[in-house]
Scaffold this active site. Sequence first.
Site, PDB file in Angstrom:
ATOM      1  CG  ASP A  38      16.066  60.018  54.414  1.00  0.00           C
ATOM      2  OD1 ASP A  38      15.703  61.213  54.487  1.00  0.00           O
ATOM      3  OD2 ASP A  38      15.349  59.113  53.951  1.00  0.00           O
ATOM      4  CB  ALA A 122      16.253  73.782  55.887  1.00  0.00           C
ATOM      5  CB  VAL A 126      12.235  77.684  58.553  1.00  0.00           C
ATOM      6  CG1 VAL A 126      12.054  79.135  58.144  1.00  0.00           C
ATOM      7  CG2 VAL A 126      13.666  77.410  58.974  1.00  0.00           C
ATOM      8  CB  ALA A 154      18.264  84.256  46.942  1.00  0.00           C
ATOM      9  NE  ARG A 155      11.911  81.224  45.949  1.00  0.00           N
ATOM     10  CZ  ARG A 155      11.240  80.444  46.791  1.00  0.00           C
ATOM     11  NH1 ARG A 155      10.570  80.981  47.800  1.00  0.00           N
ATOM     12  NH2 ARG A 155      11.229  79.131  46.618  1.00  0.00           N
ATOM     13  NE  ARG A 157      21.199  89.947  46.367  1.00  0.00           N
ATOM     14  CZ  ARG A 157      22.313  89.338  46.735  1.00  0.00           C
ATOM     15  NH1 ARG A 157      22.314  88.503  47.771  1.00  0.00           N
ATOM     16  NH2 ARG A 157      23.434  89.547  46.073  1.00  0.00           N
ATOM     17  CG  HIS A 179      10.649  80.867  54.721  1.00  0.00           C
ATOM     18  ND1 HIS A 179      10.886  81.417  53.483  1.00  0.00           N
ATOM     19  CD2 HIS A 179      10.565  79.516  54.524  1.00  0.00           C
ATOM     20  CE1 HIS A 179      10.947  80.451  52.576  1.00  0.00           C
ATOM     21  NE2 HIS A 179      10.749  79.290  53.185  1.00  0.00           N
TER      22      HIS A 179
END
Length: 318
Positions: A38, A122, A126, A154-155, A157, A179
């Site tokens: 970083d 990520a 993306v 995931a959200r 589900r 996305h």
Amino acid sequence: MKNIVGNKVVLIGAGDVGVAYAYALVNQGTVDHLAIIDIDEKKLEGNVMDLNHGVVWASSRTKVSKGTYADCEDAAVVVICAGAAQKPGETRLQLVDKNMKIMKSIVDNVMANNFDGIFLVASNPVDILTYAVWKYSGFDHHRVIGSGTVLDSARFRYMLGERYDVAPSSIHAYIIGEHGDTELPVLSSATVAGVSMRRQLQKNPGLEEELEKIFEETRDAAYTIIDAKGSTSYGIGMGLARITRAIIHNQEVALPVSAYLEGQYGQEDIYIGTPAVINRAGINRVVELELTAHEMERFIHSANTLREVQEKFFPPAN
């Protein structure tokens, strides 16, 4: 691709997403060595120290170090989380100008150090930036993966689980496409505790409006979270850890990632969210879902939206 013996991961970018990913990775004991790069070296030193102190309680010992690009030479995976963050009211596609130059610099530095593993991207947007990493690296497209719609799925589900009082693990439903704002749910193949959503919609047509509302909440969740706390981090961090685990442990598991299409869904030369089988070599194969006419129409619109932006930076060959 040379035989990489260890389970070393290099993380580039230790902002909110990168640190959440690092924490998930260490907590799950997925890798032997996590090297973090970083530009804010002082903050990075603090994060590395903090993570190493937590290794005591992890399921296995992970070495966490302050890395350099030289660490990429023997890494199995390089994960890119660096870039400008999405601001309140800003779409992911509006980030592309800021982050394209950053990707070029990162990939040049990684490749200058003989990296021969898998890229996992990520940074937003993306799908566009994963395509850029593929182009800049010169790798086979199977070795460049974007996080895609792993978080969106995931959200979705989770929200369906809340609606039906069922654990998300018992729900199989994908969000595909960009996305971002043009993504779409594939309700035609979704199941809740083994029950077909398509059949439920046939029995109860009024359910479609409710499910569309759940999807809209899914799609717009990032805006809500960013408005509340400045960024999304934990969900995508855990999603990235899941993809990494699939790569490191050669799991051959299907996950909704940003993958390169070669004719699937009638699309070519584009990275976009779709289920794909992930293993040690990267993307083993794209899973082409059977879509309804309406779903296909929405998917094509999503692909065209991405392609319009992509071609500003990578014009198609004549």
